[in-house]
Scaffold this motif. Structure first.
Motif, PDB file in Angstrom:
ATOM      1  N   ILE A 216       1.069  -0.698   0.048  1.00  0.00           N
ATOM      2  CA  ILE A 216      -0.049  -0.188   0.610  1.00  0.00           C
ATOM      3  C   ILE A 216       1.284   1.306  -0.265  1.00  0.00           C
ATOM      4  N   TRP A 217       1.998   1.465   0.980  1.00  0.00           N
ATOM      5  CA  TRP A 217       2.742   2.174   1.080  1.00  0.00           C
ATOM      6  C   TRP A 217       3.793   2.341  -0.492  1.00  0.00           C
ATOM      7  N   ALA A 218       4.393   1.815  -0.866  1.00  0.00           N
ATOM      8  CA  ALA A 218       4.651   2.071  -2.108  1.00  0.00           C
ATOM      9  C   ALA A 218       3.520   2.225  -3.428  1.00  0.00           C
ATOM     10  N   GLY A 219       2.326   1.272  -3.191  1.00  0.00           N
ATOM     11  CA  GLY A 219       1.958   2.184  -4.645  1.00  0.00           C
ATOM     12  C   GLY A 219       1.106   3.241  -4.150  1.00  0.00           C
ATOM     13  N   LEU A 220       0.292   3.711  -3.320  1.00  0.00           N
ATOM     14  CA  LEU A 220       0.737   4.624  -3.524  1.00  0.00           C
ATOM     15  C   LEU A 220       0.961   5.999  -3.428  1.00  0.00           C
ATOM     16  N   GLY A 221       2.292   5.863  -3.303  1.00  0.00           N
ATOM     17  CA  GLY A 221       3.556   6.399  -2.780  1.00  0.00           C
ATOM     18  C   GLY A 221       3.764   7.192  -4.505  1.00  0.00           C
TER      19      GLY A 221
END
Length: 110
Positions: free
Chosen positions: A62-67
């Motif tokens: 989630i962190w990497a994708g949204l980032g």
């Protein structure tokens, strides 16, 4: 529920820090450089708290994708960087992947 809030804070802090890298001009400008350092410190602190309850694979996806998506949007909005069709489709696939993991995965405890 608090862990999801902390993950949101980690994502926003990471996006601010990453977006500030361009403005820091290779860490030659003081204020943007401090923003980058502070942003990453906040991001990693809140991500570490998040990992007490949310599995690392899910949190990082989630962190990497949204980032990725948010930094690309800020690059377009603030720095005038272009996004072609392939990059928009690729980011849509990243978001789709995060949704699939979050909604359908049985290998990750929610």
């Amino acid at each position: 529920m608090k862990s999801w809030l902390f993950l949101g804070i980690a994502i926003v802090a990471e996006v601010v820090a990453t977006s500030g890298l361009k403005a820091s001009e290779g860490f030659t400008r003081l204020w943007p450089s401090l923003l980058v350092i502070g942003g990453y410190a906040v991001a990693f602190y809140f991500l570490s708290i998040t990992l007490k309850e949310i599995p690392v694979g899910l949190a990082y996806a989630i962190w990497a994708g949204l980032g990725i998506v948010l930094v690309a949007f800020i690059g377009w909005l603030i720095y005038g960087q272009t996004l072609d069709a392939a990059s928009v489709i690729g980011m849509a696939l990243i978001i789709s992947g995060v949704v699939v993991i979050n909604v359908f995965s049985k290998s990750v405890a929610h």
